[in-house]
Design a protein around this motif. Structure first.
Motif, PDB file in Angstrom:
ATOM      1  N   ASP A  87       0.898  -1.348   0.068  1.00  0.00           N
ATOM      2  CA  ASP A  87       0.028  -0.031  -0.058  1.00  0.00           C
ATOM      3  C   ASP A  87       0.899   1.376   0.020  1.00  0.00           C
ATOM      4  O   ASP A  87       0.849   1.934   1.142  1.00  0.00           O
ATOM      5  CB  ASP A  87      -1.010  -0.143   1.209  1.00  0.00           C
ATOM      6  CG  ASP A  87      -2.109   1.106   1.188  1.00  0.00           C
ATOM      7  OD1 ASP A  87      -1.920   1.865   0.442  1.00  0.00           O
ATOM      8  OD2 ASP A  87      -3.010   1.067   2.054  1.00  0.00           O
ATOM      9  N   LEU A  88       1.646   1.636  -1.170  1.00  0.00           N
ATOM     10  CA  LEU A  88       2.314   2.789  -1.331  1.00  0.00           C
ATOM     11  C   LEU A  88       1.796   4.150  -1.096  1.00  0.00           C
ATOM     12  O   LEU A  88       2.729   4.897  -0.009  1.00  0.00           O
ATOM     13  CB  LEU A  88       3.054   2.804  -2.770  1.00  0.00           C
ATOM     14  CG  LEU A  88       4.052   1.533  -2.975  1.00  0.00           C
ATOM     15  CD1 LEU A  88       4.397   1.821  -4.437  1.00  0.00           C
ATOM     16  CD2 LEU A  88       5.150   1.767  -1.870  1.00  0.00           C
ATOM     17  N   PRO A  89       0.364   4.266  -1.263  1.00  0.00           N
ATOM     18  CA  PRO A  89      -0.121   5.433  -0.714  1.00  0.00           C
ATOM     19  C   PRO A  89      -0.214   5.745   0.721  1.00  0.00           C
ATOM     20  O   PRO A  89       0.319   6.764   1.399  1.00  0.00           O
ATOM     21  CB  PRO A  89      -1.452   5.454  -1.453  1.00  0.00           C
ATOM     22  CG  PRO A  89      -1.319   4.725  -2.593  1.00  0.00           C
ATOM     23  CD  PRO A  89      -0.305   3.599  -1.997  1.00  0.00           C
ATOM     24  N   GLN A  90      -0.441   4.540   1.271  1.00  0.00           N
ATOM     25  CA  GLN A  90      -0.512   4.535   2.900  1.00  0.00           C
ATOM     26  C   GLN A  90       0.998   4.735   3.508  1.00  0.00           C
ATOM     27  O   GLN A  90       0.962   5.582   4.540  1.00  0.00           O
ATOM     28  CB  GLN A  90      -0.967   3.348   3.244  1.00  0.00           C
ATOM     29  CG  GLN A  90      -1.198   3.397   4.865  1.00  0.00           C
ATOM     30  CD  GLN A  90      -2.521   4.306   5.455  1.00  0.00           C
ATOM     31  OE1 GLN A  90      -3.395   4.183   4.512  1.00  0.00           O
ATOM     32  NE2 GLN A  90      -2.466   4.943   6.416  1.00  0.00           N
ATOM     33  N   ILE A  91       2.036   4.164   2.714  1.00  0.00           N
ATOM     34  CA  ILE A  91       3.402   4.274   3.239  1.00  0.00           C
ATOM     35  C   ILE A  91       3.761   5.897   3.143  1.00  0.00           C
ATOM     36  O   ILE A  91       4.389   6.405   3.840  1.00  0.00           O
ATOM     37  CB  ILE A  91       4.323   3.387   2.766  1.00  0.00           C
ATOM     38  CG1 ILE A  91       3.891   2.075   3.145  1.00  0.00           C
ATOM     39  CG2 ILE A  91       5.828   3.580   2.939  1.00  0.00           C
ATOM     40  CD1 ILE A  91       4.607   1.085   2.324  1.00  0.00           C
ATOM     41  N   GLY A  92       3.261   6.349   1.947  1.00  0.00           N
ATOM     42  CA  GLY A  92       3.539   7.857   1.575  1.00  0.00           C
ATOM     43  C   GLY A  92       3.115   8.690   2.707  1.00  0.00           C
ATOM     44  O   GLY A  92       3.770   9.548   3.340  1.00  0.00           O
ATOM     45  N   THR A  93       1.894   8.434   2.962  1.00  0.00           N
ATOM     46  CA  THR A  93       1.044   9.378   3.858  1.00  0.00           C
ATOM     47  C   THR A  93       1.873   9.343   5.251  1.00  0.00           C
ATOM     48  O   THR A  93       1.926  10.396   5.859  1.00  0.00           O
ATOM     49  CB  THR A  93      -0.225   8.982   4.215  1.00  0.00           C
ATOM     50  OG1 THR A  93      -1.111   8.780   2.931  1.00  0.00           O
ATOM     51  CG2 THR A  93      -0.939   9.864   4.940  1.00  0.00           C
ATOM     52  N   GLY A 136       6.191   4.029  -9.815  1.00  0.00           N
ATOM     53  CA  GLY A 136       5.001   4.578  -9.486  1.00  0.00           C
ATOM     54  C   GLY A 136       5.292   5.544  -8.105  1.00  0.00           C
ATOM     55  O   GLY A 136       6.460   6.271  -8.240  1.00  0.00           O
ATOM     56  N   LEU A 137       4.497   5.552  -7.332  1.00  0.00           N
ATOM     57  CA  LEU A 137       4.416   6.526  -6.047  1.00  0.00           C
ATOM     58  C   LEU A 137       5.729   6.024  -5.318  1.00  0.00           C
ATOM     59  O   LEU A 137       6.257   6.588  -4.552  1.00  0.00           O
ATOM     60  CB  LEU A 137       3.279   6.352  -5.199  1.00  0.00           C
ATOM     61  CG  LEU A 137       3.036   7.284  -4.175  1.00  0.00           C
ATOM     62  CD1 LEU A 137       3.278   8.656  -4.757  1.00  0.00           C
ATOM     63  CD2 LEU A 137       1.889   7.146  -3.224  1.00  0.00           C
ATOM     64  N   GLY A 138       6.426   4.773  -5.615  1.00  0.00           N
ATOM     65  CA  GLY A 138       7.502   4.378  -4.924  1.00  0.00           C
ATOM     66  C   GLY A 138       8.800   4.943  -5.216  1.00  0.00           C
ATOM     67  O   GLY A 138       9.718   5.343  -4.459  1.00  0.00           O
ATOM     68  N   ALA A 139       8.697   5.796  -6.448  1.00  0.00           N
ATOM     69  CA  ALA A 139       9.909   6.752  -6.612  1.00  0.00           C
ATOM     70  C   ALA A 139       9.918   7.934  -5.727  1.00  0.00           C
ATOM     71  O   ALA A 139      11.161   8.386  -5.219  1.00  0.00           O
ATOM     72  CB  ALA A 139       9.594   7.230  -8.175  1.00  0.00           C
ATOM     73  N   ALA A 140       8.842   8.036  -5.351  1.00  0.00           N
ATOM     74  CA  ALA A 140       8.666   9.532  -4.414  1.00  0.00           C
ATOM     75  C   ALA A 140       9.194   9.050  -3.120  1.00  0.00           C
ATOM     76  O   ALA A 140      10.216   9.819  -2.424  1.00  0.00           O
ATOM     77  CB  ALA A 140       7.262  10.211  -4.373  1.00  0.00           C
ATOM     78  N   ILE A 141       8.756   7.899  -2.552  1.00  0.00           N
ATOM     79  CA  ILE A 141       9.158   7.491  -1.348  1.00  0.00           C
ATOM     80  C   ILE A 141      10.422   7.169  -1.266  1.00  0.00           C
ATOM     81  O   ILE A 141      11.283   7.495  -0.294  1.00  0.00           O
ATOM     82  CB  ILE A 141       8.149   6.230  -0.944  1.00  0.00           C
ATOM     83  CG1 ILE A 141       6.754   6.439  -0.992  1.00  0.00           C
ATOM     84  CG2 ILE A 141       8.623   5.497   0.241  1.00  0.00           C
ATOM     85  CD1 ILE A 141       5.777   5.271  -0.735  1.00  0.00           C
TER      86      ILE A 141
END
Ligand code: TXA
Ligand code: MG
Length: 356
Positions: free
Chosen positions: A302-308, A334-339
């Protein structure tokens, strides 16, 4: 308007912010004061972007070097003509597709924006936040608003009003508390002043989504050291988002990382250190039998949750006084690049490669 001394905090319903409080905060912006507000990404520390003295107050409040440019926030696409010049049609296409939202566009700076906003560069970064509070605030002030993340320079970005107050109480006139930021990671920055657009910072809008509109777009993250010569994109320093604790970033296969992180936790604990772990939910039990303080980020997939949760996790472990924070890398897709980018900077660029 008396600048700072005493920071006022107002709770607002993020869905329907109280118009009187918004009007008060808007008046403070118009008079040159600083107002911190939530956005969908992280909290911002706002000032009138057309007032160089107000913008200077942002730099001093944050302890931010003048070489680090600030993003200008808009409530209406029509403001683009005021803050930028020679705006390419692609900017309007992207705005239609992604605004309001976590995409910042770098354009040629317009005459209304003083040079200090952009650290003296001829460009300006702009975005429209997807959050009713800043949209109402900017509309009421009828201003473009310069707003970096509302944290002391190089600290993890603030994702709650409490984080803002921890870092900036007494250095900002008003904090609008609209609850926790949903995305928790700063916006994607896309430079449209190059022949081929470049992503300077991965964020909430993924490279994969941008490719649908700009097939050739590339990610050009720069991980600069403070003394690097010829800083082309200021504000891309490697050391950033740093917790007070040392951060150890582990990469490799899931099994190798598990073995490696547990060994590191044991080693640091037996050396008498306080150890914190930022763990995916599935990995938290690995540390249950140790004295490590575990902060759960969310399910591994759940990358969105990890990012949050990422920045609040860093701040919470700091608050608990750990000496070192252990965390596993994520796949930079995906969002993993930002994290991954935020973790790498928090680790000052060091990655521990785990081999099984
Ligand atoms: O999500 C966000 O973008 C948040 C919220 C508050 O909108 N803002 C944010 O601002 O993250 P800040 O100041 O923490 O990061 C802004 C970064 C600068 O450090 C720099 O890397 C880049 O944006 N930037 C700003 N203006 C630029 C410009 N003209 N050219 C290239 N990069 C620029
Ligand atoms: Mg920042």
């Amino acid at each position: 308007m008396a600048y700072f001394a005493d920071t006022k905090v107002f709770q607002l319903n993020p869905q329907s912010p109280d118009a009187q409080i918004i009007a008060r905060a808007a008046a403070i912006l118009r008079e040159g004061g600083l107002v911190a507000f939530p956005t969908e990404t992280v909290y911002g520390l706002g000032a009138n972007a057309t007032d160089a003295a107000a913008v200077d107050r942002i730099f001093s409040a944050k302890g931010r070097p003048a070489s680090d440019p600030i993003i200008v926030h808009l409530y209406d696409v029509a403001q683009l003509e005021q803050v930028a010049r020679d705006v390419p049609p692609l900017a309007y296409d992207l705005a239609r597709r992604f605004w309001p939202g976590p995409l910042t566009l770098v354009l040629q700076r317009g005459a209304a924006i003083p040079p200090n906003v952009s650290a003296g560069m001829a460009t300006v970064a702009v975005r429209m936040p997807n959050h009713p509070i800043p949209l109402a605030l900017l509309r009421a002030a009828d201003l473009p608003v310069a707003a970096p993340s509302a944290n002391r320079f190089a600290r993890p970005s603030a994702t709650t009003a409490a984080h803002v107050l921890d870092d900036l109480r007494g250095h900002v006139d008003v904090v609008l508390d609209g609850g926790a930021a949903v995305i928790g990671l700063e916006s994607t920055i896309l430079d449209l002043t190059k022949e081929m657009p470049e992503v300077l910072r991965p964020g909430g809008i993924t490279l994969e989504r941008l490719r649908a509109l700009i097939p050739g777009v590339r990610l050009v993250t720069r991980h600069l050291q403070p003394d690097d010569a010829g800083i082309e994109a200021p504000g891309m320093l490697l050391k950033h988002y740093s917790p007070h604790a040392e951060l150890l970033l582990f990469a490799g296969s899931a099994e190798a990382v598990r073995v490696c992180m547990q060994a590191a936790a044991r080693e640091r604990l037996s050396a008498g250190q306080r150890v914190g772990v930022l763990a995916a939910d599935e990995d938290a039990p690995d540390f249950a039998a140790t004295a490590a303080v575990v902060f759960q980020l969310g399910a591994r997939a759940d990358l969105p949750q990890i990012g949050t949760n990422l920045f609040s996790g860093l701040r919470e472990l700091d608050r608990q006084g750990v000496d070192v924070i252990l965390v596993s890398a994520v796949e930079p897709v995906g969002l993993g690049a930002a994290i991954y980018d935020r973790l790498l900077r928090a680790a000052e660029g060091r990655v521990i490669e785990c081999k099984s």
